[in-house]
Design a protein around this motif. Structure first.
Motif: not given
Length: 547
Positions: A135-150, A494-505
């Motif tokens: 349930g933590y925010h994790a940007s896809q950009d965490m992985l961009k340095d390992f993918f050279d686009g080619e 997406y919709h699960f991530n925007i729920l409150s923690t209590s509702h996620q459970k």
């Protein structure tokens, strides 16, 4: 052009076959019966487990404390991530929520304080997946340095597997994760002959509890902490013992209902229904929920068979009125179904009210059943008219006929601590999750059962609808359906991530319905055909303890 003509001919032949089978009078019924139940109920009722004894629960508490100390002696961030991953996969995450939260947040702070990212792609991919799973925010950009686009990614199996798993936690618009999923899956296929079991049903789409035993077996060979492994085995066996008690209760209920003997056309699948319910809510404290869901799922199968097999169009039109006076004019079998459904629905609502509060859920759950029957009536009408709808029309109705929304209402109402108007409104607030969960159930079901349903003259599936609509082959249609499933998972994420923690459970158990669809229909009909992979899974998870 020649290939297109061949496709057109094949598609036309299948469509004509469907029309030939489907065109019937309003009083005609399908001549089909499912195979008899394979489970010996007396044997299942005789099951006993030594792990019900109190001494094993005491031992678990001691082991929990000893394993908990591992977090403090595991110094490196990477080692802590590996420990969290193992704990999750071994079915022990509920015991270490605090320690896991602290370890993940410490790792986040460490990376921020050093103002750098790890150059270890495996560790980074693992960290990304764990952050999103917890349930933590994790940007896809965490992985961009390992993918050279080619199209270049690391070639080691362990890292590629982690990238595949993490990429399936993507949301709409995350194009980088989509590229990583495609390329890492392709590269993995070049390394592994058995890659399908990893990539066809990724970790995010799987029922975690039904993977625990496999992970325990795998960890036996990986020099895992002996205390951790002992705790996992003991925990599995104790929870299995609890499930066995619940299974006995629903078998007794099913026998006392005396309905299977009167309805030889329908599926006697109380064990498979319970297996499905455990996949939705495996935690020991949810015994009542498991029993309610088992009853609902078994009744869903019966009502589905009434509309698909037994009832004529005139019969099911009358049944859908949901009027006890009108039901009296139906065949005796359908009267039995209606009375059993009505009585069980009221019984469940009374039990929910007794456990959860004064507000009755009966109007809400009854409306769920009414909507389900109306959706089945639409399919029956298509069937008797020989009509194959567009895929859009099919799914507009099919998400309801999948029964996903129906059991989702039971999950939400049964999971809340107190039944209030606010909690009941949660069904509206997470409509998108319920919708896409239901779409996945519908499409997984179609992928596993469409061939058999076509042979017996059942309503057109999503696959046939799209084949006719676009004049394409079955393989192309199946690929398109798989892409819809993938897109639905992105929307759920997406919709699960925007729920409150209590509702996620609460809502995470709704989403488990989509995961169970992948379990029940991987390559066939897990409800209709008992003596296959589903039977093996039931034996491993509900019957046989780990020794």
């Amino acid at each position: 052009m020649a290939c297109r003509n061949v496709v057109s001919i094949v598609s036309s032949m299948q469509t004509q076959k469907h029309h030939a089978i489907q065109k019937q009078s309003h009083t005609e019924r399908i001549n089909f019966t499912y195979k008899p139940n394979i489970w010996k109920y007396d044997h299942l009722l005789s099951l006993t487990s030594q792990y019900s004894e109190e001494k094993y629960k005491v031992e678990v508490e001691k082991l929990k404390e000893e394993v908990g100390c591992t977090f403090t002696v595991t110094a490196s961030p990477v080692a802590q991530l590996v420990l969290i991953d193992r704990i999750d996969k071994l079915g022990l995450s509920d015991y270490y929520e605090v320690e896991t939260k602290e370890a993940l947040e410490n790792t986040i702070m460490y990376l921020k304080s050093t103002n750098s990212s790890s150059k270890d792609l495996y560790a980074t991919a693992l960290f990304f997946r764990l952050l999103r799973e917890h349930g933590y925010h994790a940007s896809q950009d965490m992985l961009k340095d390992f993918f050279d686009g080619e199209g270049k990614l690391p070639s080691d199996k362990k890292t590629l597997l982690e990238l595949v798993e993490g990429s399936h936690l993507s949301m709409d618009g995350e194009n980088l994760l989509n590229d990583i999923r495609l390329l890492s899956t392709k590269n993995l296929k070049n390394l592994l002959s058995d890659v399908d079991k990893f990539t066809t049903i990724p970790l995010a789409w799987r029922v975690r509890w039904y993977d625990v035993r496999r992970h325990i077996t795998a960890q036996n060979c990986n020099n895992t902490n002996p205390m951790l492994l002992k705790l996992a085995k003991l925990n599995f066996n104790i929870i299995q013992a609890t499930h066995q008690k619940d299974l006995k209760d629903v078998i007794r209920w099913w026998r006392n209902l005396y309905i299977a003997e009167s309805l030889d056309f329908t599926r006697d699948r109380i064990v498979e229904s319970f297996f499905f319910a455990v996949g939705i809510a495996s935690e020991p404290q949810h015994g009542s929920m498991r029993k309610w869901l088992t009853k609902v799922i078994q009744l869903i199968l019966i009502i589905d068979d009434v509309y698909d097999i037994y009832g004529s169009l005139d019969d099911v039109q009358q049944f859908t009125l949901w009027d006890p006076n009108e039901v009296e004019w139906l065949p005796e079998c359908m009267q039995i179904c209606f009375r059993a459904l009505d009585a069980t629905m009221e019984e469940i609502c009374v039990e929910i009210q007794e456990q959860k509060g004064d507000l009755s859920t009966l109007p809400y759950l009854k409306q769920g059943w009414v909507n389900f029957c109306k959706a089945l009536l639409v399919e029956s009408t298509w069937h008797y008219e020989g009509h194959i709808p567009t895929l859009e029309d099919y799914l507009d109705n099919g998400w309801i006929s999948s029964s996903g929304s129906l059991f989702s209402f039971h999950v939400i109402h049964g999971m809340t601590n107190n039944i209030t108007i606010e909690n009941l409104d949660l069904c509206k607030n997470c409509h998108e999750i319920i919708y896409h969960t239901s779409i996945i159930i519908r499409l997984c079901n179609d992928q596993g059962t469409s061939t058999a349903e076509l042979e017996r003259g059942d309503v057109a599936s999503s696959i046939l609808c799209y084949m006719q609509q676009e004049n394409i082959s079955e393989d192309v249609a199946r690929e398109y359906i798989e892409n819809i499933i993938l897109d639905s998972w992105k929307k759920i994420n997406y919709h699960f991530n925007i729920l409150s923690t209590s509702h996620q459970k609460i809502v995470k158990h709704v989403i488990n319905g989509a995961r169970m669809a992948h379990v029940m229909y991987p390559s066939g009909d897990g409800f209709g055909v008992q003596d296959g992979e589903t039977r093996d899974q039931i034996l491993l998870n509900l019957v046989e303890p780990i020794t």
